[in-house]
Scaffold this active site. Structure first.
Site, short mmCIF file in Angstrom:
data_model
loop_
_atom_site.label_atom_id
_atom_site.label_comp_id
_atom_site.label_asym_id
_atom_site.label_seq_id
_atom_site.Cartn_x
_atom_site.Cartn_y
_atom_site.Cartn_z
N GLU A 18 0.71 -1.37 -0.05
CA GLU A 18 0.34 -0.18 -0.03
C GLU A 18 1.09 1.15 -0.27
O GLU A 18 2.08 1.10 0.57
CB GLU A 18 -0.82 0.17 1.36
CG GLU A 18 0.00 0.17 2.64
CD GLU A 18 -1.16 0.42 3.20
OE1 GLU A 18 -2.29 0.99 3.41
OE2 GLU A 18 -1.35 -0.90 4.76
N CYS A 49 -4.08 -11.70 -15.42
CA CYS A 49 -4.10 -11.18 -16.08
C CYS A 49 -5.88 -10.26 -16.65
O CYS A 49 -5.42 -10.35 -18.10
CB CYS A 49 -3.83 -12.02 -17.58
SG CYS A 49 -1.88 -13.02 -17.20
#
Length: 302
Positions: free
Chosen positions: A60, A86
């Site tokens: 983060e 993907c």
């Protein structure tokens, strides 16, 4: 590994890597700057920024927040990450499209930056060790197909568009009973490549059949071009046979780019347009199978 083994098994002869130290947010910002300059859309008009990068600068904050800050976007612009291996970019297109249809935003920006340098280098180091066995090579072989790239796309309300491109609809199907066939970390990825291909293509057939029911003009005869997520020639051959697709309708770049994750579909779309493989009015199918397993197919009028 014998010389030429990777190319012989996959058809991949080249890949790209960013310079050492470049982060996902750095290269995603480069792509975003390029699309903003090309379209001339003012930054303050962007109402939402989504990053779909598998590569991360940090756990983060989100890659999207870093790109948002790099670009100096307005405070009212929402930013967040969508992660789905993907398929992330195609999923972000669908999500942003729904936000636009709902009237939440007029313009949205999707970015993706992938850097496979670290994981490929770490894998090669492991496979060079004297105690590396054939099993380790098989489990980590898919890592050696990874390449790098960055891409950005702006979506907007159809009445604001100057391109004429239309997102018509999308479908997704899941087979999460196979969710552990491909597992990735920053410096390590293991995959049962043969099972991913077998079960992934089976899922693609289910998704194709569902798309044929709910998306207009969804058949091989009515689709002008396929823009697939692609990992190897073997995978493409099996997919074409299972779904009954015309191989010549695919725009392929895996021989020179390798597997570039969620950046693959939009980069392939851009290359197909630049080379004249797709033209205004063409019905284009965006297609991908991702770890999880998930499969998405999207109808676009170019």
């Amino acid at each position: 590994m014998k010389p030429g083994m990777l190319q012989g098994l996959t058809g991949i002869r080249e890949r790209r890597f960013w310079e050492a130290g470049q982060q996902a947010s750095d290269v995603a910002t480069l792509a975003a700057e390029k699309v903003l300059a090309r379209t001339g859309i003012p930054r303050e008009a962007i109402g939402c920024l989504i990053s779909t990068s598998v590569s991360k600068d940090y756990i983060e904050p989100s890659v999207a927040s870093l790109v948002h800050g790099n670009l100096g976007l307005a405070d009212h612009c929402i930013s967040y990450d969508i992660g789905n291996a993907c398929l992330g970019f195609v999923n972000a297109m669908a999500s942003l499209g729904m936000m636009i249809d709902a009237g939440f935003v007029d313009y949205g920006l999707i970015v993706d930056g992938e850097n496979s340098r670290d994981v490929v280098a770490a894998t090669l180091d492991r496979l060079r060790k004297p105690d590396a066995a054939a099993e380790a090579f098989r489990d980590q072989f898919a890592t050696l197909t990874l390449g790098s790239g960055a891409v950005a796309m702006i979506l907007c309300r159809s009445d604001l568009s100057t391109s004429g491109h239309l997102l018509n609809g999308a479908v997704t199907r899941a087979a999460t009973r196979h969710c552990r066939l491909c597992l990735g970390q920053r410096d390590y990825m293991t995959a049962d490549a043969s099972k991913v291909m077998i079960f992934g293509v089976d899922l693609a057939k289910q998704t194709w059949d569902f798309a044929s029911q709910v998306l207009a003009n969804w058949s091989d005869a009515e689709i002008d071009a396929y823009i697939p997520h692609q990992v190897s020639q073997r995978n493409m051959d099996v997919l074409n046979a299972k779904l009954g697709l015309t191989p010549q309708k695919h725009h392929l770049n895996f021989p020179t780019l390798g597997n570039i994750g969620p950046a693959a579909v939009p980069i392939t779309l851009g290359q197909a347009a630049e080379t004249g493989r797709i033209r205004p009015g063409n019905h284009v199918a965006l297609m991908g199978i991702g770890s999880g397993l998930n499969c998405s197919m999207m109808s676009v009028t170019w």
